[in-house]
Structure formats: C-alpha cells, structure tokens
Scaffold this motif. Structure first.
Motif, mmCIF file in Angstrom:
data_model
loop_
_atom_site.group_PDB
_atom_site.id
_atom_site.type_symbol
_atom_site.label_atom_id
_atom_site.label_comp_id
_atom_site.label_asym_id
_atom_site.label_seq_id
_atom_site.Cartn_x
_atom_site.Cartn_y
_atom_site.Cartn_z
ATOM 1 N N GLY A 1 0.792 -1.226 0.000
ATOM 2 C CA GLY A 1 0.000 0.000 0.000
ATOM 3 C C GLY A 1 0.820 1.269 0.000
ATOM 4 O O GLY A 1 0.273 2.356 -0.200
ATOM 5 N N SER B 1 -0.354 4.521 3.077
ATOM 6 C CA SER B 1 -1.168 3.500 3.732
ATOM 7 C C SER B 1 -0.616 3.167 5.110
ATOM 8 O O SER B 1 -1.382 2.981 6.072
ATOM 9 C CB SER B 1 -1.218 2.232 2.862
ATOM 10 O OG SER B 1 -1.883 1.187 3.538
ATOM 11 N N ARG C 1 -1.610 6.008 7.491
ATOM 12 C CA ARG C 1 -3.033 5.933 7.871
ATOM 13 C C ARG C 1 -3.261 4.813 8.868
ATOM 14 O O ARG C 1 -4.031 4.959 9.827
ATOM 15 C CB ARG C 1 -3.895 5.724 6.617
ATOM 16 C CG ARG C 1 -3.984 6.938 5.709
ATOM 17 C CD ARG C 1 -5.077 6.752 4.681
ATOM 18 N NE ARG C 1 -4.829 5.605 3.811
ATOM 19 C CZ ARG C 1 -4.161 5.651 2.673
ATOM 20 N NH1 ARG C 1 -3.638 6.806 2.257
ATOM 21 N NH2 ARG C 1 -4.001 4.578 1.931
ATOM 22 N N TRP C 2 -2.604 3.685 8.653
ATOM 23 C CA TRP C 2 -2.751 2.539 9.557
ATOM 24 C C TRP C 2 -2.222 2.880 10.949
ATOM 25 O O TRP C 2 -2.840 2.512 11.957
ATOM 26 C CB TRP C 2 -2.002 1.345 8.966
ATOM 27 C CG TRP C 2 -2.056 0.108 9.810
ATOM 28 C CD1 TRP C 2 -3.058 -0.828 9.859
ATOM 29 C CD2 TRP C 2 -1.053 -0.350 10.732
ATOM 30 N NE1 TRP C 2 -2.740 -1.820 10.746
ATOM 31 C CE2 TRP C 2 -1.518 -1.549 11.300
ATOM 32 C CE3 TRP C 2 0.182 0.152 11.119
ATOM 33 C CZ2 TRP C 2 -0.776 -2.264 12.227
ATOM 34 C CZ3 TRP C 2 0.922 -0.555 12.060
ATOM 35 C CH2 TRP C 2 0.442 -1.746 12.607
#
Length: 350
Positions: free
Chosen positions: A77, A81, A84-85
């Motif tokens: 990702g 990503s 964000r995680w």
C-alpha cells in the motif's frame, strides 16, 4: 471483539454466570455468541478483552529484510497507507523518552517506514535518524505488512499469520524475490543446503532459485508438473530474461559512418554462464565472447549477445589454440548459432 472470561457455575440450576463488565457488554447485545475452550497459549492471560493475535513472524529476524523491502512496502500500500494505519492504532506517541507529550498526534517518516508521534516530539525529532527511531519504524513496518497481508487473505485481527500464508501472499503480489532462501526452504520443507568447507569454482553447479521452485509448486507449471522434478519444470518453462527491442530506423542507420555502440546485457551473460558447456555438456564457468571473425581486436569486444557457455577447461583450450579448438569442436559461429537457437526456442530471448 473477543473476551476471555471466568465462569461461575450454578450446577444445581444448570446455569453459567459471566461477569464481562461494562466494556465487554456489547458482545452479548447482538444475538448469539460463540463459546469455546481457550487454547494453551492463552493460559497466562487475565480475564477481559482478548487483544489481537500475537504474530510470531514479526519476531523472526530472517524476515526483517523482506518486510523492509521497498517492493514489499509498495505492494502492501505504500507509505501513505502505513501512515493511515498507524493513526488508527491504539496508543499515543511512540517516542516514550520525552517527558511531555502533546495530545494531538501525527506521523513522520524514518527509514524504513514511519513513526506515530505527538506534535511536540514531531518538532523535536524531525530530521533526526537514530538507532532507536529505526527500531520503532521497523517494528511499525513489520506489523503493518503482516496486517495488510492478513487482510488481503481474508483474515481478521484474531488470526496468526503463518509462514506458508505469507509466502502465498508474496507470490500473489509478485514479491517472492524479496524472500530469503532460508525462509522459502522452510516454507517448502526443503533441507538446508550443505555448506562445504572448500569448493572449487569448477565444481559449482548452478541450481534454480528457491523462489522459482515456489512458483512451480504453486501451480504455474500446471497440474502435470507436480509429478516431475523442479529441475524439469524449470527447464521446460524458463523465466523470460530479455526482450530485444527492434528499431529499424535508429539514428545511426542514417549516418554514413555511424559510431558503433557495444550491446551489453549482464542479465543475459549471467544466464549463459549458468548453462551447460557447449563442448562437453558439463556446467559452464564462463560466457565466452566470440573472438575473431571481425568481432574482436585491440580494445574491441563482441556484443554480449554473441556469447557461448564454456567450462573453464574448454575456455582455456580455445584461447590457447583457436584453430585447433574449432577443428575439434566446430567453429565459434556454429556453436553460437546452436546457443542462440536454444535460447530463442525456450523463450529466454523474445
């Protein structure tokens, strides 16, 4: 959500009482619940909510290079990503050394990934690169890749990702080249390669990379290939190594006396070196460039396309007496044509 609870049993009435507490009551408000005996690895856990499953792969040092590989990070990702995680995970600032933390959180990137910090620590640490920060960033990348692989395979947070599942995810995402040989051998239950104390270069026999064996075993070679050896499968379906570009109107073709450019391709010569010797069929040691025939001279070397596989003994014999060698085994162009014919026939050149 899962919970580990201690029951109170009223045997005379046939009733089991549970005390989940206010935080765990939502488990019982949506209808039926699943009740099962806890596994042995939960014996030491206190009563209450069960956290996400422990991931032993995250602690395997042999996989650290795989998780931090740029190709693996990209197929998982990418950095956005990961950031964000990180912001969705529970907990505050990951830099616990600081005495004071701001209530607002953000992320900053540090090799090989990113770290979740508060605004105060972000101002303090921005632009710094330390071993402690690298350890935190590595831990985040490992946990994130495992979470992305687990989700891609359809598992929830309670699932412990196994090594075969990770290898299957890597195969799906075409990043098996990042897996260490020791890991793929363990997943395929192959014995470890013996380490010899001393090996002559002429005794080295090239073998197929374990990642190619992994592709063959997972079905790319077809169902019939499962009954044959990996060497046969790889011999019949070699990987595409090179695509030749054809440009009939290159700029040099319009010049009266164009400057020659030597075509070089280390990937192709490395493949030729791994083929059987053109004279005896034993494992080759060198990719021999054609000499003579207007293709060599002072400071001139034949294109990398004009190479033939030779073992060390026949390579030395050719350079010692080219005329005698060609009289015995055939001319170099003849051996080259046989090499190119096989190369094109099995799809190495396309």
């Amino acid at each position: 959500m899962r919970a580990l609870l201690t029951p109170e049993i009223a045997r005379g009435m046939g009733i089991v009482l549970l005390r989940p507490g206010a935080d765990l009551m939502p488990i019982f408000t949506s209808g039926r619940v699943l009740v099962e005996l806890p596994p042995a690895n939960m014996a030491h856990l206190p009563s209450g909510a069960v956290l996400a499953a422990r991931q032993p792969l995250a602690e395997d040092t042999a996989l650290s290079g795989f998780f931090s590989n740029e190709h693996v990070i990209r197929v998982a990702g990418g950095m956005p990503s990961l950031e964000r995680w990180l912001m969705k995970q529970e907990g505050g600032c990951q830099y616990s050394v600081s005495d004071w933390h701001h209530e607002e959180l953000t992320t900053f990137r540090h090799e090989p990934g990113a770290i979740r910090v508060c605004w105060h620590c972000d101002n303090v640490l921005r632009g710094q690169h330390t071993q402690r920060l690298a350890e935190i960033a590595t831990s985040n990348v490992v946990a994130w890749v495992i979470a992305m692989a687990r989700g891609s395979l359809g598992f929830d947070d309670s699932h412990t990702l196994t090594l075969p599942e990770l290898c299957w995810w890597a195969l799906r995402e075409e990043v098996t080249h990042a897996l260490p040989d020791s890991i793929t051998r363990r997943a395929l239950r192959l014995p470890a390669e013996p380490i010899q104390s001393a090996t002559r270069e002429s005794d080295i026999v090239p073998s197929a990379p374990v990642t190619e064996i992994l592709r063959a075993k997972t079905g790319r070679a077809g169902a019939a290939a499962k009954c044959r050896s990996n060497e046969e499968v790889l011999a019949e379906q070699p990987p595409q190594l090179l695509a030749l570009k054809v440009d009939p109107e290159s700029p040099e073709s319009f010049m009266l006396r164009p400057k020659r450019r030597r075509w070089e391709n280390e990937k192709y010569t490395r493949w030729v070196k791994a083929q059987p010797c053109a004279c005896c069929g034993k494992p080759a040691d060198d990719p021999h460039h054609i000499i003579g025939y207007g293709m060599s001279g002072m400071g001139i070397k034949a294109h990398d396309l004009f190479v033939i596989p030779l073992c060390r003994a026949h390579h030395d014999e050719l350079h010692a007496d080219t005329v005698a060698f060609e009289k015995k085994y055939g001319t170099q162009p003849e051996l080259l044509l046989k090499t190119l014919d096989r190369t094109l026939a099995i799809g190495v050149l396309g």
